[in-house]
Design a protein around this motif. Structure first.
Motif, mmCIF file in Angstrom:
data_model
loop_
_atom_site.group_PDB
_atom_site.id
_atom_site.type_symbol
_atom_site.label_atom_id
_atom_site.label_comp_id
_atom_site.label_asym_id
_atom_site.label_seq_id
_atom_site.Cartn_x
_atom_site.Cartn_y
_atom_site.Cartn_z
ATOM 1 N N LYS A 12 0.968 -1.219 -0.065
ATOM 2 C CA LYS A 12 0.085 -0.026 -0.035
ATOM 3 C C LYS A 12 1.007 1.172 -0.006
ATOM 4 O O LYS A 12 0.573 2.289 -0.614
ATOM 5 N N ALA A 13 2.085 1.179 0.810
ATOM 6 C CA ALA A 13 2.887 2.275 0.673
ATOM 7 C C ALA A 13 4.418 1.993 0.867
ATOM 8 O O ALA A 13 4.746 0.950 1.685
ATOM 9 N N CYS A 14 5.288 2.664 0.128
ATOM 10 C CA CYS A 14 6.662 2.255 0.414
ATOM 11 C C CYS A 14 7.595 3.781 0.182
ATOM 12 O O CYS A 14 7.357 4.608 -0.740
ATOM 13 N N ALA A 15 7.982 3.756 1.450
ATOM 14 C CA ALA A 15 8.685 5.089 1.667
ATOM 15 C C ALA A 15 10.329 4.950 1.071
ATOM 16 O O ALA A 15 10.857 3.795 0.905
ATOM 17 N N ILE A 16 11.016 6.000 0.548
ATOM 18 C CA ILE A 16 12.296 5.756 0.089
ATOM 19 C C ILE A 16 13.393 5.965 1.064
ATOM 20 O O ILE A 16 13.235 7.252 1.941
ATOM 21 N N ASN A 17 14.328 5.204 1.112
ATOM 22 C CA ASN A 17 15.691 5.644 1.910
ATOM 23 C C ASN A 17 16.940 5.808 1.167
ATOM 24 O O ASN A 17 16.819 5.442 -0.200
ATOM 25 N N ASN A 18 17.970 6.433 1.679
ATOM 26 C CA ASN A 18 19.065 6.514 0.942
ATOM 27 C C ASN A 18 19.699 5.449 0.716
ATOM 28 O O ASN A 18 20.365 5.030 -0.324
ATOM 29 N N THR A 19 19.353 4.371 1.531
ATOM 30 C CA THR A 19 19.962 3.166 1.141
ATOM 31 C C THR A 19 19.775 2.135 -0.212
ATOM 32 O O THR A 19 20.664 1.849 -0.856
ATOM 33 N N GLU A 20 18.463 2.479 -0.532
ATOM 34 C CA GLU A 20 18.202 1.843 -2.063
ATOM 35 C C GLU A 20 18.894 2.859 -3.133
ATOM 36 O O GLU A 20 19.320 2.220 -4.025
ATOM 37 N N ILE A 21 18.972 4.095 -2.881
ATOM 38 C CA ILE A 21 19.714 4.912 -3.815
ATOM 39 C C ILE A 21 21.300 4.461 -3.671
ATOM 40 O O ILE A 21 21.942 4.302 -4.661
ATOM 41 N N TRP A 22 21.689 4.381 -2.616
ATOM 42 C CA TRP A 22 23.329 4.015 -2.446
ATOM 43 C C TRP A 22 23.559 2.728 -3.013
ATOM 44 O O TRP A 22 24.409 2.175 -3.642
ATOM 45 N N LEU A 57 11.538 18.157 3.797
ATOM 46 C CA LEU A 57 11.044 17.886 5.098
ATOM 47 C C LEU A 57 10.620 16.644 5.255
ATOM 48 O O LEU A 57 9.251 16.590 4.975
ATOM 49 N N GLY A 58 11.260 15.586 5.786
ATOM 50 C CA GLY A 58 10.464 14.414 6.175
ATOM 51 C C GLY A 58 10.658 13.181 4.982
ATOM 52 O O GLY A 58 11.629 13.613 4.128
ATOM 53 N N LYS A 59 9.883 12.406 4.878
ATOM 54 C CA LYS A 59 9.957 11.167 4.027
ATOM 55 C C LYS A 59 9.194 11.494 2.563
ATOM 56 O O LYS A 59 8.396 12.125 2.518
ATOM 57 N N ILE A 60 9.882 10.663 1.802
ATOM 58 C CA ILE A 60 9.269 10.557 0.483
ATOM 59 C C ILE A 60 8.748 9.317 0.366
ATOM 60 O O ILE A 60 9.266 8.224 0.385
ATOM 61 N N LEU A 61 7.273 9.058 -0.352
ATOM 62 C CA LEU A 61 6.582 7.947 -0.350
ATOM 63 C C LEU A 61 6.452 7.512 -1.778
ATOM 64 O O LEU A 61 6.104 8.426 -2.727
ATOM 65 N N LEU A 62 6.338 6.295 -2.172
ATOM 66 C CA LEU A 62 5.580 5.644 -3.228
ATOM 67 C C LEU A 62 4.508 4.980 -3.020
ATOM 68 O O LEU A 62 4.309 4.391 -1.906
ATOM 69 N N LEU A 63 3.471 5.205 -3.801
ATOM 70 C CA LEU A 63 2.265 4.404 -3.526
ATOM 71 C C LEU A 63 1.747 4.091 -4.712
ATOM 72 O O LEU A 63 1.298 4.263 -5.610
ATOM 73 N N PRO A 64 1.656 2.587 -4.669
ATOM 74 C CA PRO A 64 1.448 1.779 -5.918
ATOM 75 C C PRO A 64 0.032 2.013 -6.608
ATOM 76 O O PRO A 64 -0.127 1.828 -7.550
#
Length: 346
Positions: free
Chosen positions: A35-45, A337-344
């Motif tokens: 339903k939702a997946c937030a983006i982290n530095n870890t997948e970009i790195w 400010l805060g998190k970025i989300l992906l919403l399928p």
């Protein structure tokens, strides 16, 4: 199902929107509709190869096996259970603990075989994902989007604050305080552990919001009197530093730490390498910690604090799954400010 895959190490051109079969859960797993997946530095790195050499970069020595679906901050609804899983879990709204390891309780995060969802296993940039049932926990909030912003950033922040053993009456500096980990460091250090927080950001547009999160003071690293500002506001050196920036603020952090102070780092968005004069460490008796993720017990404690309203979600922007490239590009912008989300389903 639709999924976004990383096809190799490189820039965002390595992200590809594909149609692949819905995965089948193994006997101890469940199938989750994301339903939702937030983006982290870890997948970009991970995509950029920042965890090792270009040919072997990942949480494991062998590197990432491509193609790989990234994404580790995941919420969703369980729609199917493996044959050894209780059927009662089907229909539950869950948040995923983000890694698997054989480590004993309390040391899961430092086990040699620690394997991360979205790096060693396919993750949440997809319409469905499979994961062990025992690593699926009840969502702490009723909103999928709001519950998705804590797993990696929140667990990392909680573990950082635990490592420095923040206490009421102490002063903690939080760098990158407008980011995912930083904004949670502010909240956890102040509202859960009772410390005084000096938050460090670039532009001061979000100053009042960061104060609402629990910061006593908010300081810009662009100030010509940056070090003096911190020392004056605190009336002297600080007890601890929680850092996600790395090289860009490292020398300042060591300058403003008291004798016997603690420095904990969990990211290096401002530079992965630095020059260090070891005399600074031993003459000031500074203790240094490297930190990422945390334990299942800490995850449970964090979820409880969230459900009690002591930690709140901070969301900057949401994107549909199809715009993962734009979302990762936006993620790297300064000043959010805060998190970025992906919403399928957006």
């Amino acid at each position: 199902m639709k999924a976004v895959q990383v096809t190799g190490y490189g820039d965002i051109s390595k992200l590809s929107l594909v149609e692949i079969p819905i995965p089948e859960p193994k006997e101890n797993e469940v199938l989750i509709k994301v339903k939702a997946c937030a983006i982290n530095n870890t997948e970009i790195w991970m995509r950029e190869g920042a965890y090792g050499t270009d040919s072997k970069s990942g949480w494991r020595p062998e590197g990432v096996l491509f193609p790989r679906t990234p994404g580790s901050d995941i919420t969703g609804k369980v729609v199917k259970a493996g044959k050894l899983v209780e059927e009662s879990i089907v229909g539950k709204d869950v948040v995923l603990f983000p890694f698997i390891s054989s480590g004993e309780e309390g040391s899961e995060h430092i086990a040699e075989d620690m394997s991360f969802i979205g790096s060693e296993y396919d993750g949440g940039y997809a319409e469905y994902v499979v994961w062990p049932a025992e690593l699926c926990f009840d969502m702490p909030l009723s909103s999928y989007a709001e519950s998705a912003v804590f797993s990696v950033s929140g667990l990392t922040a909680w573990h950082m604050v635990k490592q420095i053993q923040a206490q009421p009456g102490e002063t903690v500096i939080v760098t990158g305080a407008n980011g995912g980990v930083g904004s949670l460091n502010v909240q956890i250090a102040s509202k859960v552990f009772g410390a005084k927080v000096i938050a460090i950001i670039g532009d001061l547009e979000s100053k009042e919001k960061i104060k609402e999160l629990g910061a006593t003071h908010v300081v810009s690293y662009k100030s010509d009197t940056f070090v003096e500002d911190i020392l004056e506001l605190n009336g002297g050196p600080v007890d601890s530093v929680l850092d996600v920036v790395g090289n860009a603020l490292f020398s300042t952090a060591l300058q403003v730490l008291k004798n016997g102070g603690k420095f904990c780092i969990s990211g290096s968005a401002g530079g992965q390498k630095t020059n260090l004069d070891f005399r600074t460490l031993y003459l000031k008796h500074i203790t240094m910690y490297g930190s990422v993720l945390g334990t299942k017990e800490e995850f449970k404690d964090m979820l409880k604090a969230i459900s009690e309203g002591r930690i709140e979600p901070v969301i900057d922007k949401a994107f549909p799954l199809e715009k993962a490239k734009e979302a990762q590009t936006y993620f790297k912008n300064k000043g959010k400010l805060g998190k970025i989300l992906l919403l399928p389903e957006k």
